[in-house]
Design an enzyme around this catalytic site. Structure first.
Site, PDB file in Angstrom:
ATOM      1  N   ARG A  36       4.719  78.165  87.392  1.00  0.00           N
ATOM      2  CA  ARG A  36       3.496  77.471  86.961  1.00  0.00           C
ATOM      3  C   ARG A  36       2.382  77.603  87.995  1.00  0.00           C
ATOM      4  NH1 ARG A  36       6.207  72.142  84.013  1.00  0.00           N
ATOM      5  NH2 ARG A  36       6.322  73.117  81.968  1.00  0.00           N
ATOM      6  N   LYS A 193      16.849  67.768  74.292  1.00  0.00           N
ATOM      7  CA  LYS A 193      16.004  66.738  73.683  1.00  0.00           C
ATOM      8  C   LYS A 193      16.089  66.809  72.169  1.00  0.00           C
ATOM      9  CE  LYS A 193      12.798  67.169  77.509  1.00  0.00           C
ATOM     10  NZ  LYS A 193      11.550  67.873  77.823  1.00  0.00           N
ATOM     11  N   GLY A 350       9.355  74.561  79.766  1.00  0.00           N
ATOM     12  CA  GLY A 350       9.761  74.584  81.169  1.00  0.00           C
ATOM     13  C   GLY A 350      11.172  75.103  81.362  1.00  0.00           C
ATOM     14  N   GLY A 373       6.012  70.949  75.416  1.00  0.00           N
ATOM     15  CA  GLY A 373       5.588  70.194  74.231  1.00  0.00           C
ATOM     16  C   GLY A 373       4.435  70.849  73.497  1.00  0.00           C
TER      17      GLY A 373
HETATM   18  P1  AMP Z   1      15.221  70.722  76.832  1.00  0.00           P
HETATM   19  O1  AMP Z   1      14.421  70.161  77.956  1.00  0.00           O
HETATM   20  O2  AMP Z   1      15.231  69.863  75.633  1.00  0.00           O
HETATM   21  O3  AMP Z   1      14.855  72.153  76.528  1.00  0.00           O
HETATM   22  O4  AMP Z   1      16.718  70.707  77.327  1.00  0.00           O
HETATM   23  C1  AMP Z   1      17.180  71.501  78.382  1.00  0.00           C
HETATM   24  C2  AMP Z   1      18.402  70.882  78.950  1.00  0.00           C
HETATM   25  O5  AMP Z   1      19.421  70.841  77.974  1.00  0.00           O
HETATM   26  C3  AMP Z   1      18.971  71.636  80.106  1.00  0.00           C
HETATM   27  O6  AMP Z   1      18.907  70.817  81.234  1.00  0.00           O
HETATM   28  C4  AMP Z   1      20.410  71.910  79.719  1.00  0.00           C
HETATM   29  O7  AMP Z   1      21.311  71.685  80.773  1.00  0.00           O
HETATM   30  C5  AMP Z   1      20.645  70.892  78.639  1.00  0.00           C
HETATM   31  N1  AMP Z   1      21.721  71.295  77.728  1.00  0.00           N
HETATM   32  C6  AMP Z   1      21.759  72.354  76.938  1.00  0.00           C
HETATM   33  N2  AMP Z   1      22.912  72.408  76.275  1.00  0.00           N
HETATM   34  C7  AMP Z   1      23.641  71.343  76.631  1.00  0.00           C
HETATM   35  C8  AMP Z   1      24.924  70.851  76.274  1.00  0.00           C
HETATM   36  N3  AMP Z   1      25.696  71.486  75.395  1.00  0.00           N
HETATM   37  N4  AMP Z   1      25.348  69.715  76.857  1.00  0.00           N
HETATM   38  C9  AMP Z   1      24.545  69.081  77.754  1.00  0.00           C
HETATM   39  N5  AMP Z   1      23.345  69.498  78.131  1.00  0.00           N
HETATM   40  C10 AMP Z   1      22.891  70.618  77.574  1.00  0.00           C
END
Ligand code: AMP
Length: 390
Positions: A36, A193, A350, A373
């Site tokens: 970034r 998320k 990110g 977002g």
């Molecule tokens: P996001 O910010 O929504 O894109 O989520 C990213 C995060 O999701 C990362 O920190 C990953 O470690 C977590 N993540 C992805 N798959 C899994 C899973 N199966 N179990 C727990 N955390 C996960």
């Protein structure tokens, strides 16, 4: 949508309030991913080359309107100096006379805008105060453009405003990838998320031909189908919504792809004992942390059949090996197809950027958006207030 750029205004002798996204990940004093920061350098250099004085406005973390020392932007000052190759003056309490007293060839970094609750409330008084610090407003934070905050939207109504180079690049790339994309289009939506992205999924199924659901989010879809996922991350109360999305996808002719095999372990730890099982075979005391090799093979076939790929969110808990395997493998497939001119690939968010850097392929994608977002809301076809104000 049209917007003003740097080429539309004279900047010589002007103080340019420049909203940037330097919300970088840190471990101790070290910025662990400088993407970034690197991406705003061209805008800063260009403003200075045109005789403008750069005052950076930015948020850092989520201090929720309070002064939180660990979220001070002072922490990124050394990294900014290294990336820009010039002095960065950190200013905790900005005022116009203070800024006027600083030289044009240094960059001024103002403390975290979110230390005041007025920022996120888009309080006109805060917008007026920020506007009083300069002559012109440059918004280079596409990633914050989906929020109408004082430093992204409010201020743009008070000063002559334009899009910075990164913002311009983002808007152009997204328009060409999503405005009128070459079909078939595949969207990969992963990450943790679940609740924030389920709504987006509902919108995407009407726009893309294939929707790949990965990461923790996929677990919620498994639960919705009555599959037990043990200790896995899953939002059980979202199950009805997941079923609705599946029905909507079917009606819209969008093929939904869930993992066909998963990697399970008892703990989210580096090198934890793990095994590959069918999605319905997660032991009660274990958790799903990644997609398996059969899923990667299935995704490879989908990517090969498509002309455009939009990617947000990892397929697994990629920060810790070996649960990065599916994300890395799928990213490499997408990168190779892009290099062979068979796929237009746009990725954003990110975590996605870190994951693609981790896979060593970020530069092979057609375009990487640093926005999370805002990237998603753009994918939903929403008007971004920070862009509309330009
Ligand atoms: P996001 O910010 O929504 O894109 O989520 C990213 C995060 O999701 C990362 O920190 C990953 O470690 C977590 N993540 C992805 N798959 C899994 C899973 N199966 N179990 C727990 N955390 C996960």
């Amino acid at each position: 949508m049209s917007w003003k750029s740097m080429d539309d205004l004279a900047l010589a002798g002007k103080t340019v309030l420049t909203r940037v996204d330097i919300n970088v990940p840190m471990e101790g004093d070290v910025v662990t991913d400088t993407t970034r920061i690197d991406k705003i350098c061209p805008t800063v250099a260009d403003i200075i080359a045109r005789g403008g004085k750069v005052v950076l406005l930015a948020h850092f973390g989520r201090p929720k309107g309070k002064v939180v020392p660990e979220m001070s932007l002072k922490r990124v000052q050394p990294t900014l100096e290294a990336a820009m190759g010039r002095k960065v003056v950190f200013v905790e309490r900005p005022s116009r006379p203070l800024i006027d007293g600083l030289p044009f060839d240094s960059v001024i970094l103002v403390e975290n805008t979110r230390f005041s609750a007025m920022e996120e409330a888009n309080d006109p008084a805060m917008a007026r105060f920020l506007a009083s610090l300069g002559d012109v407003f440059c918004n280079d934070a596409f990633s914050a453009a989906h929020r109408a905050h004082a430093s992204t939207e409010g201020i743009a109504h008070l000063l002559p405003s334009f899009a910075g180079r990164l913002m311009e690049e983002e808007l152009r790339a997204l328009e060409s990838a999503l405005g009128n994309p070459q079909r078939p289009v595949v969207a990969v939506v992963g990450g943790a998320k679940v609740s924030t992205k389920l709504e987006l999924l509902g919108n995407l199924v009407t726009k893309v031909d294939h929707l790949v659901i990965g990461g923790g989010m996929a677990n919620t879809f498994l639960v919705a189908q009555g599959i037990e996922v043990g200790k896995s991350l899953a939002e059980r109360d979202m199950a009805p919504l997941a079923l609705q999305i599946m029905a909507k996808a079917k009606a819209a002719g969008c093929t939904l792809h869930l993992p066909v095999d998963v990697v399970v372990a008892a703990a989210f730890q580096a090198g934890a004992d793990n095994s590959i099982v069918a999605p319905n075979a997660c032991p009660p005391d274990q958790m799903i942390l990644d997609a398996g090799p059969a899923t990667v093979a299935a995704l490879t076939a989908v990517f090969e059949s498509c002309k455009t790929l939009i990617w947000n969110g990892p397929l697994g808990a990629f920060e810790i090996a070996p649960f990065d395997a599916a994300t890395t493998a799928a990213a490499r497939v997408a990168a190779a197809l892009t290099k062979a001119h068979k796929l237009v690939s746009v990725a954003g968010g990110g975590d996605t950027v870190f994951a693609l850097n981790h896979a060593g392929v970020a530069s092979d994608f057609t375009f990487i958006s640093t926005a999370g977002g805002a990237f998603l809301e753009w994918m939903e076809g929403k008007v971004l207030p920070g862009v509309a104000a330009l």
